[in-house]
Design a protein around this motif. Structure first.
Motif, PDB file in Angstrom:
ATOM      1  N   THR A   1      33.778  35.759  40.254  1.00 58.65           N
ATOM      2  CA  THR A   1      34.474  34.719  41.587  1.00 58.65           C
ATOM      3  C   THR A   1      35.036  35.896  41.733  1.00 58.65           C
ATOM      4  OG1 THR A   1      36.537  35.213  40.179  1.00 58.65           O
ATOM      5  CG2 THR A   1      35.339  32.990  39.370  1.00 58.65           C
ATOM      6  N   LEU A   2      35.175  35.682  43.310  1.00 61.42           N
ATOM      7  CA  LEU A   2      36.517  36.171  44.372  1.00 61.42           C
ATOM      8  C   LEU A   2      38.000  36.556  43.947  1.00 61.42           C
ATOM      9  CD1 LEU A   2      36.035  37.298  47.320  1.00 61.42           C
ATOM     10  CD2 LEU A   2      36.815  35.972  48.601  1.00 61.42           C
ATOM     11  N   SER A   3      37.812  37.104  43.714  1.00 61.54           N
ATOM     12  CA  SER A   3      39.430  38.066  42.891  1.00 61.54           C
ATOM     13  C   SER A   3      39.721  38.878  43.710  1.00 61.54           C
ATOM     14  CB  SER A   3      39.807  38.012  41.352  1.00 61.54           C
ATOM     15  OG  SER A   3      38.904  39.030  41.087  1.00 61.54           O
ATOM     16  N   PRO A   4      41.139  39.969  43.398  1.00 62.02           N
ATOM     17  CA  PRO A   4      41.809  40.616  44.037  1.00 62.02           C
ATOM     18  C   PRO A   4      41.376  42.033  43.292  1.00 62.02           C
ATOM     19  CG  PRO A   4      43.383  39.479  43.077  1.00 62.02           C
ATOM     20  CD  PRO A   4      42.741  38.892  43.092  1.00 62.02           C
ATOM     21  N   GLU A   5      40.861  41.973  41.433  1.00 67.85           N
ATOM     22  CA  GLU A   5      39.396  43.018  41.380  1.00 67.85           C
ATOM     23  C   GLU A   5      37.880  42.492  41.950  1.00 67.85           C
ATOM     24  OE1 GLU A   5      41.190  40.735  39.915  1.00 67.85           O
ATOM     25  OE2 GLU A   5      42.562  41.713  37.996  1.00 67.85           O
ATOM     26  N   THR A   6      37.760  41.936  41.561  1.00 61.95           N
ATOM     27  CA  THR A   6      36.723  41.835  42.869  1.00 61.95           C
ATOM     28  C   THR A   6      35.656  42.446  44.250  1.00 61.95           C
ATOM     29  OG1 THR A   6      36.144  39.433  42.816  1.00 61.95           O
ATOM     30  CG2 THR A   6      35.073  40.245  41.104  1.00 61.95           C
ATOM     31  N   PHE A   7      36.540  41.624  44.807  1.00 62.91           N
ATOM     32  CA  PHE A   7      36.793  42.029  46.044  1.00 62.91           C
ATOM     33  C   PHE A   7      37.525  43.667  46.159  1.00 62.91           C
ATOM     34  CE2 PHE A   7      38.798  41.898  50.150  1.00 62.91           C
ATOM     35  CZ  PHE A   7      37.427  41.740  50.988  1.00 62.91           C
ATOM     36  N   GLY A   8      38.775  44.134  45.909  1.00 61.08           N
ATOM     37  CA  GLY A   8      38.355  46.019  45.862  1.00 61.08           C
ATOM     38  C   GLY A   8      36.823  46.289  45.454  1.00 61.08           C
ATOM     39  N   ALA A   9      36.382  45.578  44.469  1.00 60.45           N
ATOM     40  CA  ALA A   9      35.043  46.410  43.439  1.00 60.45           C
ATOM     41  C   ALA A   9      34.696  46.449  45.899  1.00 60.45           C
ATOM     42  CB  ALA A   9      34.896  46.049  43.247  1.00 60.45           C
ATOM     43  N   LEU A  10      33.725  45.413  45.653  1.00 63.05           N
ATOM     44  CA  LEU A  10      33.674  45.460  46.869  1.00 63.05           C
ATOM     45  C   LEU A  10      32.841  46.245  47.933  1.00 63.05           C
ATOM     46  CD1 LEU A  10      30.753  43.212  48.168  1.00 63.05           C
ATOM     47  CD2 LEU A  10      32.695  41.988  49.275  1.00 63.05           C
ATOM     48  N   ILE A  11      33.910  46.029  48.429  1.00 58.24           N
ATOM     49  CA  ILE A  11      34.938  46.765  49.461  1.00 58.24           C
ATOM     50  C   ILE A  11      34.714  48.535  49.632  1.00 58.24           C
ATOM     51  CG2 ILE A  11      36.255  47.640  51.452  1.00 58.24           C
ATOM     52  CD1 ILE A  11      35.522  44.982  51.639  1.00 58.24           C
ATOM     53  N   ALA A  12      35.181  49.066  48.148  1.00 63.17           N
ATOM     54  CA  ALA A  12      34.609  50.569  47.785  1.00 63.17           C
ATOM     55  C   ALA A  12      33.382  50.109  47.190  1.00 63.17           C
ATOM     56  CB  ALA A  12      35.712  50.376  46.415  1.00 63.17           C
ATOM     57  N   LEU A  13      32.420  49.564  47.682  1.00 60.90           N
ATOM     58  CA  LEU A  13      30.813  49.650  46.958  1.00 60.90           C
ATOM     59  C   LEU A  13      30.736  49.790  48.661  1.00 60.90           C
ATOM     60  CD1 LEU A  13      27.800  49.099  46.222  1.00 60.90           C
ATOM     61  CD2 LEU A  13      28.747  47.181  45.918  1.00 60.90           C
ATOM     62  N   TYR A  14      30.705  49.341  49.259  1.00 62.30           N
ATOM     63  CA  TYR A  14      30.238  49.735  50.675  1.00 62.30           C
ATOM     64  C   TYR A  14      31.073  50.737  51.316  1.00 62.30           C
ATOM     65  CZ  TYR A  14      27.503  45.213  51.341  1.00 62.30           C
ATOM     66  OH  TYR A  14      27.268  44.549  51.655  1.00 62.30           O
ATOM     67  N   GLU A  15      33.077  51.618  50.977  1.00 56.99           N
ATOM     68  CA  GLU A  15      32.730  52.954  51.513  1.00 56.99           C
ATOM     69  C   GLU A  15      31.719  53.709  50.953  1.00 56.99           C
ATOM     70  OE1 GLU A  15      37.572  52.028  51.812  1.00 56.99           O
ATOM     71  OE2 GLU A  15      36.848  53.045  50.438  1.00 56.99           O
ATOM     72  N   HIS A  16      31.698  53.396  49.948  1.00 57.44           N
ATOM     73  CA  HIS A  16      30.836  54.624  49.268  1.00 57.44           C
ATOM     74  C   HIS A  16      29.410  54.855  49.913  1.00 57.44           C
ATOM     75  CE1 HIS A  16      34.501  56.203  46.876  1.00 57.44           C
ATOM     76  NE2 HIS A  16      34.109  55.133  46.574  1.00 57.44           N
ATOM     77  N   LYS A  17      29.222  53.516  50.237  1.00 55.22           N
ATOM     78  CA  LYS A  17      27.050  53.637  50.746  1.00 55.22           C
ATOM     79  C   LYS A  17      27.081  54.414  51.470  1.00 55.22           C
ATOM     80  CE  LYS A  17      24.826  50.856  52.941  1.00 55.22           C
ATOM     81  NZ  LYS A  17      24.944  48.795  54.705  1.00 55.22           N
ATOM     82  N   VAL A  18      28.763  53.571  52.364  1.00 57.94           N
ATOM     83  CA  VAL A  18      28.430  54.944  53.717  1.00 57.94           C
ATOM     84  C   VAL A  18      28.563  56.154  53.608  1.00 57.94           C
ATOM     85  CG1 VAL A  18      30.166  55.270  55.479  1.00 57.94           C
ATOM     86  CG2 VAL A  18      29.489  52.894  55.433  1.00 57.94           C
ATOM     87  N   TYR A  19      28.579  56.335  53.031  1.00 61.06           N
ATOM     88  CA  TYR A  19      28.767  57.629  51.984  1.00 61.06           C
ATOM     89  C   TYR A  19      27.963  58.829  51.961  1.00 61.06           C
ATOM     90  CZ  TYR A  19      30.373  62.656  50.469  1.00 61.06           C
ATOM     91  OH  TYR A  19      31.193  63.898  49.629  1.00 61.06           O
ATOM     92  N   VAL A  20      27.009  57.755  51.358  1.00 59.19           N
ATOM     93  CA  VAL A  20      25.451  58.318  50.363  1.00 59.19           C
ATOM     94  C   VAL A  20      25.308  58.550  51.870  1.00 59.19           C
ATOM     95  CG1 VAL A  20      23.997  57.053  49.375  1.00 59.19           C
ATOM     96  CG2 VAL A  20      25.902  56.962  48.548  1.00 59.19           C
TER      97      VAL A  20
END
Ligand code: F6P
Length: 545
Positions: free
Chosen positions: A469-488
């Motif tokens: 579900t879209l929750s504060p936790e999953t949304f935080g994880a989703l954005i961190a996922l993209y941040e780190h993708k950019v770093y990779v």
């Protein structure tokens, strides 16, 4: 030596020659268990890469490229506070902003994490004062409206998150209206000021540098509005109606905001990585501090996964490498972000800055021009609306485009059946589009006899990203996922994702042009800019030629 001349790169080029001859429908036919083999889970997110034009051999070769580029070491450098932003001689420590208090991080001789938690607590205290009606306007009115003035990273992240998580707003925060003003032309502000009550309106000036002209222009207009509507002094107005979220406290003081209204962050937090800091104050006001902490915790879960999981299971690594594969080996230079959930309407704009401001670079760390492509053109829109706008190009245009489909598995669990049915409809469309883009019209019966304009070639690669579900936790994880993708990707391309010198130059040129309006100089300006300046003067009735 350029990474493009390396062994791992050449092996991928050779392999791409073979894959280019294959259609996704063949890849699915060869392996009926593609989904099981090519989908991955972590931190509440599920990433399906089975509709990418890859085989297990592709992934092996991409891991070799990652190892050759010492990706593991670079990940550790990011987390431990090494100088990963050499052109500005600083670390990029956004991961500390969501690190639990009991995990200290010493950089130089400073415990960075304890400073982070001190500033979070300060923010919490202000948030509580506003929620509890203890923060008052110049005439004693409680605050009913908060306007965040900021631009780029000081606007897009908080705006996106407030909209995405609005339904998590606790009862006590629901009477507060949170607005965002970014555009330097004043259009958003003018519309709001027309209908707001000055005495109950609070402005957060969100600016890392506190020199951004867009933000200062809006801030000056807001202050003048308050002074002229209240007949109070500038001191009273700034004390009651302005909070500064900044890494440049001296500049905020010079503008007139007293120190006790300051929330601090640090120059090692990049603007587009800053919503986890006090720049997230509008988020905390909208969803409450408890939910804000859950949002940080979701991102931290993804951080832990990124730091510790092997490359082969690491979601940000996989997402980053797939991008490299598409861009550098399959020659795909457009990337569409397609959320199938209206709450994520601001995600594409946020990712435009995150990806293109970070990796829109053409020189390597050693100062050499890259001889390969870096960040593609990224854009997007809420999927169902985009279906009626640009999907035609995805299906039958001449460009290859890679897509990210993003959706929650569950929605409206506490609402009526009708809304749950609407969510299912959205999911059906999401899956139908990615299926058609991948497989083309091969999924339809009797298509061979269709005229050419009704044929769909398919073979457009996509990733599907889902969470329960879209929750504060999953949304935080989703954005961190993209941040780190950019770093990779930055590590593979050997570029600095944490500076933005191109944007800085644009700001400088704009400032120098401001003085030219009254007296444009044909000798120093190019013919177009000179002509445009004269056109403005003619419209103002000041000059004609
Ligand atoms: O667009 C350039 C930029 O420097 C971004 O990186 C940043 O998020 C934005 O301007 C706003 O900067 P500031 O927070 O310093 O006002």
């Amino acid at each position: 030596m350029s990474v493009a001349a390396s062994q791992a790169w050449s092996a991928l080029q050779k392999h791409a020659g073979e894959i280019k001859n294959k259609h996704l429908k063949d890849l699915f036919a060869e392996d009926p268990h593609r989904f099981e083999h090519l989908s991955f889970k972590a931190a509440g997110c599920m990433l399906d890469l089975s509709k990418q034009r890859i085989t297990s051999e592709t992934l092996q070769k991409l891991y070799q490229l990652a190892e050759q580029q010492s990706l593991g070491d670079s990940i550790e450098k990011l987390f431990s506070g090494a100088i990963v932003n050499p052109t500005e001689n600083r670390p990029a420590l956004h991961t500390v902003l969501r690190q639990p208090e009991e995990q200290p991080l010493i950089v130089g001789d400073i415990d960075v994490n304890s400073a982070v938690h001190k500033s979070l607590k300060q923010m919490e205290s202000l948030v509580n004062q506003i929620h509890n009606a203890q923060w008052r306007g110049y005439d004693g009115s409680p605050i009913k409206t908060v306007i965040n003035i900021g631009v780029g990273g000081s606007d897009l992240g908080p705006l996106m998150t407030c909209r995405a998580l609005a339904m998590h707003s606790p009862e006590y925060a629901r009477n507060l209206d949170v607005h965002f003003v970014s555009s330097m032309d004043g259009s958003q502000l003018a519309r709001l000021l027309d209908k707001l009550d000055p005495a109950s309106t609070l402005f957060i000036l969100s600016s890392k540098s506190f020199t951004t002209i867009d933000t200062l222009a809006n801030a000056n207009t807001a202050r003048e509005w308050l002074i002229s509507n209240s007949s109070e002094s500038q001191d009273v107005i700034t004390r009651h109606h302005f909070i500064a979220a900044t890494a440049s406290p001296q500049k905020a003081i010079e503008w007139g905001i007293p120190e006790r209204n300051h929330l601090r962050f640090w120059d090692w937090t990049g603007g587009r990585y800053s919503m986890w800091s006090v720049i997230g104050m509008p988020i905390a006001l909208q969803i409450g501090m408890d939910n804000f902490r859950k949002f940080l915790n979701g991102a931290h879960q993804m951080d832990e996964h990124f730091r510790h999981a092997p490359l082969q299971e690491n979601l940000p690594v996989l997402l980053g490498l797939i991008g490299v594969w598409n861009i550098n080996f399959l020659d795909i230079h457009a990337h569409a972000v397609l959320p199938y959930d209206g709450r994520l309407a601001h995600l594409p704009a946020y990712l435009e800055q995150l990806e293109m401001e970070s990796n829109g670079k053409n020189v390597t760390h050693s100062g050499n021009a890259v001889d390969y492509s870096t960040c593609p053109i990224l854009w997007g829109e809420v999927g169902p609306n985009a279906q009626h706008a640009f999907y035609q190009l995805l299906h039958q245009g001449t460009e290859s485009v890679m897509c990210d489909f993003i959706a929650p598995a569950l929605r409206y669990q506490d609402n009526g059946k009708e809304l749950q049915t609407q969510h299912q409809l959205a999911l059906a469309n999401c899956f139908a589009q990615s299926r058609l883009l991948a497989l083309g019209d091969s999924i339809l019966d009797d298509i061979e006899n269709a005229p050419p304009h009704k044929r769909y070639r398919g073979n457009q690669p996509s990733s599907t990203l889902m969470f329960e579900t879209l929750s504060p936790e999953t949304f935080g994880a989703l954005i961190a996922l993209y941040e780190h993708k950019v770093y990779v990707q930055a590590v593979i391309w050997e570029i600095n994702p944490f500076d933005q010198w191109g944007v800085e130059l644009g700001k400088k040129v704009a400032t120098s042009l401001l003085d030219c309006f009254d007296n444009p100089d044909q000798d120093t300006l190019d013919a177009s800019t000179y002509g445009l300046m004269n056109y403005i003067r003619q419209q103002r009735g000041g000059f004609s030629e």
